[in-house]
Design a protein around this motif. Structure first.
Motif, PDB file in Angstrom:
ATOM      1  N   LYS A   5      15.730  -7.476 -41.527  1.00 23.40           N
ATOM      2  CA  LYS A   5      15.218  -7.582 -42.889  1.00 23.40           C
ATOM      3  C   LYS A   5      16.012  -6.684 -43.823  1.00 23.40           C
ATOM      4  N   LEU A   6      16.423  -5.528 -43.293  1.00 21.41           N
ATOM      5  CA  LEU A   6      17.099  -4.546 -44.124  1.00 21.41           C
ATOM      6  C   LEU A   6      18.400  -5.072 -44.700  1.00 21.41           C
ATOM      7  N   LYS A   7      19.121  -5.771 -43.882  1.00 18.10           N
ATOM      8  CA  LYS A   7      20.492  -6.098 -44.236  1.00 18.10           C
ATOM      9  C   LYS A   7      20.653  -6.576 -45.673  1.00 18.10           C
ATOM     10  N   SER A   8      19.882  -7.600 -46.016  1.00 16.83           N
ATOM     11  CA  SER A   8      20.120  -8.253 -47.287  1.00 16.83           C
ATOM     12  C   SER A   8      19.972  -7.288 -48.468  1.00 16.83           C
ATOM     13  N   HIS A   9      18.922  -6.496 -48.489  1.00 16.63           N
ATOM     14  CA  HIS A   9      18.750  -5.647 -49.672  1.00 16.63           C
ATOM     15  C   HIS A   9      19.743  -4.491 -49.657  1.00 16.63           C
ATOM     16  N   MET A  10      20.278  -4.155 -48.478  1.00 14.33           N
ATOM     17  CA  MET A  10      21.290  -3.105 -48.438  1.00 14.33           C
ATOM     18  C   MET A  10      22.604  -3.596 -49.047  1.00 14.33           C
ATOM     19  N   ILE A  11      22.853  -4.888 -48.889  1.00 14.92           N
ATOM     20  CA  ILE A  11      24.061  -5.426 -49.533  1.00 14.92           C
ATOM     21  C   ILE A  11      23.917  -5.296 -51.047  1.00 14.92           C
ATOM     22  N   THR A  12      22.710  -5.677 -51.523  1.00 16.22           N
ATOM     23  CA  THR A  12      22.453  -5.525 -52.952  1.00 16.22           C
ATOM     24  C   THR A  12      22.627  -4.068 -53.369  1.00 16.22           C
ATOM     25  N   PHE A  13      22.087  -3.171 -52.553  1.00 15.45           N
ATOM     26  CA  PHE A  13      22.159  -1.744 -52.878  1.00 15.45           C
ATOM     27  C   PHE A  13      23.614  -1.285 -53.009  1.00 15.45           C
ATOM     28  N   ASN A  14      24.429  -1.726 -52.065  1.00 16.46           N
ATOM     29  CA  ASN A  14      25.835  -1.322 -52.122  1.00 16.46           C
ATOM     30  C   ASN A  14      26.511  -1.815 -53.389  1.00 16.46           C
ATOM     31  N   MET A  15      26.121  -3.019 -53.816  1.00 15.25           N
ATOM     32  CA  MET A  15      26.713  -3.553 -55.036  1.00 15.25           C
ATOM     33  C   MET A  15      26.241  -2.759 -56.250  1.00 15.25           C
ATOM     34  N   LEU A  16      24.954  -2.352 -56.196  1.00 13.48           N
ATOM     35  CA  LEU A  16      24.430  -1.545 -57.304  1.00 13.48           C
ATOM     36  C   LEU A  16      25.168  -0.211 -57.372  1.00 13.48           C
ATOM     37  N   LYS A  17      25.486   0.313 -56.211  1.00 21.67           N
ATOM     38  CA  LYS A  17      26.203   1.590 -56.152  1.00 21.67           C
ATOM     39  C   LYS A  17      27.572   1.478 -56.824  1.00 21.67           C
ATOM     40  N   GLN A  18      28.123   0.258 -56.730  1.00 21.75           N
ATOM     41  CA  GLN A  18      29.423   0.048 -57.385  1.00 21.75           C
ATOM     42  C   GLN A  18      29.265  -0.300 -58.863  1.00 21.75           C
ATOM     43  N   ASN A  19      28.052  -0.028 -59.371  1.00 18.30           N
ATOM     44  CA  ASN A  19      27.738  -0.265 -60.785  1.00 18.30           C
ATOM     45  C   ASN A  19      27.844  -1.718 -61.222  1.00 18.30           C
ATOM     46  N   LYS A  20      27.599  -2.625 -60.332  1.00 13.85           N
ATOM     47  CA  LYS A  20      27.601  -4.032 -60.740  1.00 13.85           C
ATOM     48  C   LYS A  20      26.314  -4.348 -61.496  1.00 13.85           C
ATOM     49  N   ALA A  21      26.411  -5.188 -62.510  1.00 16.11           N
ATOM     50  CA  ALA A  21      25.219  -5.574 -63.264  1.00 16.11           C
ATOM     51  C   ALA A  21      24.395  -6.545 -62.418  1.00 16.11           C
ATOM     52  N   LEU A  22      23.076  -6.517 -62.644  1.00 14.02           N
ATOM     53  CA  LEU A  22      22.204  -7.394 -61.861  1.00 14.02           C
ATOM     54  C   LEU A  22      22.617  -8.850 -61.985  1.00 14.02           C
ATOM     55  N   LYS A  23      22.926  -9.254 -63.215  1.00  9.03           N
ATOM     56  CA  LYS A  23      23.223 -10.684 -63.372  1.00  9.03           C
ATOM     57  C   LYS A  23      24.488 -11.074 -62.594  1.00  9.03           C
ATOM     58  N   ASP A  24      25.417 -10.118 -62.444  1.00  8.40           N
ATOM     59  CA  ASP A  24      26.617 -10.433 -61.656  1.00  8.40           C
ATOM     60  C   ASP A  24      26.296 -10.497 -60.162  1.00  8.40           C
ATOM     61  N   ILE A  25      25.415  -9.592 -59.740  1.00  6.15           N
ATOM     62  CA  ILE A  25      25.032  -9.619 -58.321  1.00  6.15           C
ATOM     63  C   ILE A  25      24.369 -10.950 -58.003  1.00  6.15           C
ATOM     64  N   MET A  26      23.505 -11.348 -58.970  1.00  7.35           N
ATOM     65  CA  MET A  26      22.800 -12.613 -58.780  1.00  7.35           C
ATOM     66  C   MET A  26      23.778 -13.763 -58.585  1.00  7.35           C
ATOM     67  N   LYS A  27      24.793 -13.759 -59.442  1.00  7.74           N
ATOM     68  CA  LYS A  27      25.755 -14.840 -59.402  1.00  7.74           C
ATOM     69  C   LYS A  27      26.595 -14.768 -58.125  1.00  7.74           C
ATOM     70  N   GLU A  28      27.093 -13.572 -57.871  1.00  2.00           N
ATOM     71  CA  GLU A  28      27.973 -13.407 -56.729  1.00  2.00           C
ATOM     72  C   GLU A  28      27.276 -13.739 -55.413  1.00  2.00           C
ATOM     73  N   ARG A  29      26.024 -13.289 -55.308  1.00  2.00           N
ATOM     74  CA  ARG A  29      25.322 -13.492 -54.034  1.00  2.00           C
ATOM     75  C   ARG A  29      24.474 -14.756 -54.049  1.00  2.00           C
ATOM     76  N   GLN A  30      24.470 -15.461 -55.158  1.00  2.00           N
ATOM     77  CA  GLN A  30      23.665 -16.683 -55.287  1.00  2.00           C
ATOM     78  C   GLN A  30      22.202 -16.418 -54.982  1.00  2.00           C
ATOM     79  N   LEU A  31      21.680 -15.343 -55.573  1.00  2.00           N
ATOM     80  CA  LEU A  31      20.273 -15.022 -55.322  1.00  2.00           C
ATOM     81  C   LEU A  31      19.426 -15.486 -56.496  1.00  2.00           C
ATOM     82  N   THR A  32      18.159 -15.732 -56.251  1.00  2.00           N
ATOM     83  CA  THR A  32      17.260 -15.996 -57.362  1.00  2.00           C
ATOM     84  C   THR A  32      16.807 -14.642 -57.910  1.00  2.00           C
ATOM     85  N   ILE A  33      16.281 -14.656 -59.148  1.00  2.00           N
ATOM     86  CA  ILE A  33      15.825 -13.382 -59.716  1.00  2.00           C
ATOM     87  C   ILE A  33      14.795 -12.752 -58.808  1.00  2.00           C
ATOM     88  N   SER A  34      13.854 -13.582 -58.290  1.00  2.00           N
ATOM     89  CA  SER A  34      12.770 -12.932 -57.556  1.00  2.00           C
ATOM     90  C   SER A  34      13.267 -12.301 -56.261  1.00  2.00           C
TER      91      SER A  34
END
Ligand code: ADP
Ligand code: ZN
Length: 716
Positions: A615-644
């Protein structure tokens, strides 16, 4: 008396403790109170009446609707060392009299009966002379005509009770009961000030998937091929469909059995037995199959068609994973299913008011299929259970597996073609136009003059018709009912054509293996099958998959350790212990294991950690991207995630205190005005719950925006 109940559980069934829901129900029964227990399939209802039955003086009668299964049910507990028997129409009079002699002598503690038996005056007279302490009514919803499998003979139960000289304790059990049905059970069976227990309906080990894919058959074949060694049930809406799938699977070298009302009794009995005895892994069936099937190692239930209502659906998927192991429930939805179900209601023999009721239930089912939020939550709410999470993390909505691919352009081509064709046509004709076919009909209507003629000629016929069907399942276009269903545009289609909405599909939902077991598990399974065929019983009678799995992980090599395995009771240990210990010891020796036995605690931690890791894996990927100062909307696009999903990740990160040092860029998720509106609302109605805020803000602000704003507020 409760301690004695616990002792019986350990001694006979080999389980360490009662499940929370069982505890309350059993306590109430031991207190001699009429009791109605609503527990999900696989929740462990039978133990709730069987254990009190053993502790009470006198006889317990169990009313159970399925004659075909009674023998198995009884054999199963006799095997545990419990004195039980059954009477039904499969027995001769002579056999019945013999059982009655045993009953008179007090040699039987539990007697299973089909409700039809109670219609016989003569039989009731016989029963009158016995000391009956409890009448337990299984599948009690059958008494209500609002339930999903009404049985007239259930109405005799209350007459039978009134007929007895001394009123026994009455207990009733069911897996599904809406409030209406619950009231019917109490009234029509005549429970007296009953204690009612509704235990959590949730079955956490079931992964609930609803998939909208055009080509169901290929998916099915791939899925089964990937999970060849597992047992599974495939439900289809009609006999014809069952036969069709049965043949197609057979043609693909998949060994499969079938079950529906069109087969002879003999065929049905044999096919069911093949499945229960693990001789065949896959069963294709209509909803006629499965009531009371206790097979505990069904690893997947696939609905090839959408079922008629949520009650049936939940009961059917409940047949998966009764041993508590992870199991897949997959519904393959296509819009034609709605027409099939409506048709079945229309041609059915129900009275008009019951038909209306069925339509209502069907609509709930359709709402479920199109639900964007957590599917488990939807079901639990339907059964009146409040859930305090947003998402369960184990359904296709929560998991959003598969990568989202933008199909807007293709969709626009299809939609504009339909638009230009002016009149309503079926999927095939639209495909022909898109592929530039020169068939007579196409030329007759002069579709070859349309600008969309042949614009998708590079796609195969199959691909296109699947694509159109997938568009329909997602509600991007409608299917109009009629003798020949036709495709029509709706408001959503117009939005897509104007590029106001995008079409995102999950590309090729990947088929997955359910679980992988170690080699020892397979060896134990083979041993179990050998023993089962010598004894002529289904393998799960010997030990369930969960028991074998626990053995294969914890490696018990002596009797004390074996007794510590959940599901190994005294009787089973005596009968089978040695054989299983032998195989395990041999395995341990071959593997050169230093320490074989693991205590329960270690093993549980190991499993929990593994699950959490995943379960951890997925949100840790997001976390790493946040650490690189990526904007949420870019993470969404890059990872093809829904907002929720993305917000779910952030929530996890917050809970784990990961975000203290990080500045999150929320831009693009909501406008400044929206943010202000939500914050104002929060000041008025409080920030702790979303619903009150949603009620006061404009309609255009959805839950995701509210949540995102609140998270931003927390982080600032
Ligand atoms: P239901 O009739 O509610 O569908 P069952 O009575 O068939 O469920 O029980 C489902 C499974 O759970 C069975 O394999 C049963 O042996 C097992 N079970 C029941 N109670 C317990 C318990 N307290 N601990 C472990 N397993 C249990
Ligand atoms: Zn969920």
């Amino acid at each position: 008396m409760f301690n004695e109940a616990l002792e019986s559980l350990q001694k006979y069934y080999g389980y360490k403790e009662f499940r929370a829901a069982q505890k309350d129900v059993i306590q109430s029964i031991l207190d001699k109170k009429d009791t109605l227990a609503i527990m999900p399939t696989g929740g462990g209802k039978s133990i709730c009446y069987q254990i009190p039955a053993m502790l009470f003086e006198g006889l317990t009668i169990v009313i159970s609707p399925l004659i075909s299964l009674m023998k198995d049910q009884v054999d199963n507990i006799v095997d545990l060392g419990i004195n039980a028997s059954y009477i039904n129409s499969s027995l001769s009079n002579k056999e019945i009299y013999k059982i009655i002699d045993y009953l008179r002598a007090g040699n039987i503690k539990i007697l299973y009966l089909a409700p039809e038996r109670l219609e016989s005056e003569e039989f009731c007279q016989l029963m009158k002379t016995l000391d009956i302490s409890q009448i337990a009514i299984d599948e009690a919803h059958c008494v209500s005509q609002w339930g999903h499998d009404f049985r007239t003979s259930y109405r005799y139960i209350s007459k039978f009770i009134a007929f007895l000289p001394k009123r026994p304790l009455i207990t009733a059990f069911t897996a599904t009961a809406t409030e209406e049905v619950r009231e019917d059970i109490v009234r029509l069976i005549g429970l007296r000030s009953p204690q009612v227990f509704i235990s959590g309906f949730d079955r956490e080990n079931l992964k609930i998937n609803v998939l909208k894919i055009g080509d169901r058959l290929s998916y099915l074949i791939n899925y089964i091929a990937e999970n060849m060694e597992q047992s599974g049930i495939i439900y289809a809406a009609t006999r014809k469909e069952v036969d069709n799938i049965y043949e197609k699977l057979g043609a693909n070298n998949i060994s499969v059995s079938r079950y529906h009302a069109g087969l002879t009794d003999e065929e049905r009995r044999k096919n069911q037995e093949d499945f229960v005895y693990d001789r065949i892994n896959v069963m294709v069936a209509t909803n006629a199959f499965g009531m009371g099937i206790d097979k505990s190692n069904v690893r997947y239930v696939i609905h090839y068609n959408m079922p008629k209502n949520i009650e049936s659906y939940y009961q059917e998927i409940g047949r998966a994973g009764r041993d508590g192991g992870d199991s897949d429930c997959i519904m393959l939805f296509a819009p034609q299913d709605i027409m099939t179900q409506k048709y079945l209601i229309e041609v059915g023999v129900l009275a008009p008011d019951r038909k209306i009721n069925e339509y209502k239930k069907l609509q709930n089912m359709i709402d479920f299929v199109h639900h964007n939020g957590c599917l488990r939550k939807f079901i639990l709410n339907y059964f009146g259970e409040q859930v305090d999470y947003e998402g369960c993390g184990n359904c296709s909505s929560c998991l959003s597996e598969g990568d989202l691919v933008d199909k807007t352009l293709d969709a626009q081509k299809v939609l504009s073609c339909i638009y230009r064709m002016k009149r309503d046509f079926g999927v095939n004709t639209i495909v022909d136009v898109l592929r530039g076919s020169s068939q007579k009909k196409i030329l007759q209507y002069r579709f070859n003059e349309l600008s969309t003629y042949g614009i998708m000629k590079d796609y195969s016929k199959e691909y296109l018709s699947n694509f159109i069907n997938t568009l329909i399942s997602h509600g991007y276009i409608n299917l109009k009912e009629g003798e020949y269903p036709t495709v029509v545009l709706n408001t959503m289609s117009m939005k897509i054509l104007k590029s106001e909405e995008r079409v995102m599909f999950k590309e090729a939902v990947k088929v997955k293996k359910i679980s992988s077991d170690n080699g020892l598990f397979e060896m134990l399974r083979i041993l179990r099958k050998e023993i089962a065929s010598t004894e002529g019983v289904p393998p799960y009678f010997i030990f369930g998959d969960a028991v074998l799995r626990e053995m294969s992980i914890r490696l018990p090599v002596n009797e004390t350790q074996m007794m510590d395995i959940s599901g190994v009771g005294q009787k089973k240990l005596e009968k089978y212990g040695e054989k299983f210990i032998e195989i395990i010891s041999q395995y341990v020796k071959e593997q050169n294991r230093q320490v074989a036995w693991t205590s329960v605690k270690e093993e549980k931690t190991a499993i929990d950690t593994k699950k959490q890791d995943e379960k951890l894996k997925s949100h840790m990927i997001t976390f790493n991207m946040l650490k690189q100062n990526k904007a949420l909307k870019d993470i969404m696009k890059e990872r093809q995630l829904t907002i929720s999903t993305l917000i779910g990740h952030i929530e996890r990160c917050i809970n784990e205190d990961l975000l203290t040092e990080i500045n999150i860029d929320f831009s693009g998720l909501f406008t400044e005005e929206e943010e202000q509106e939500v914050l104002h609302a929060g000041e008025k109605v409080g920030f702790t719950r979303l619903t009150p805020i949603k009620k006061v803000v404009s309609d255009s602000i959805n839950y995701e925006v509210i949540k995102a704003v609140l998270i931003k507020k927390i982080l600032n």
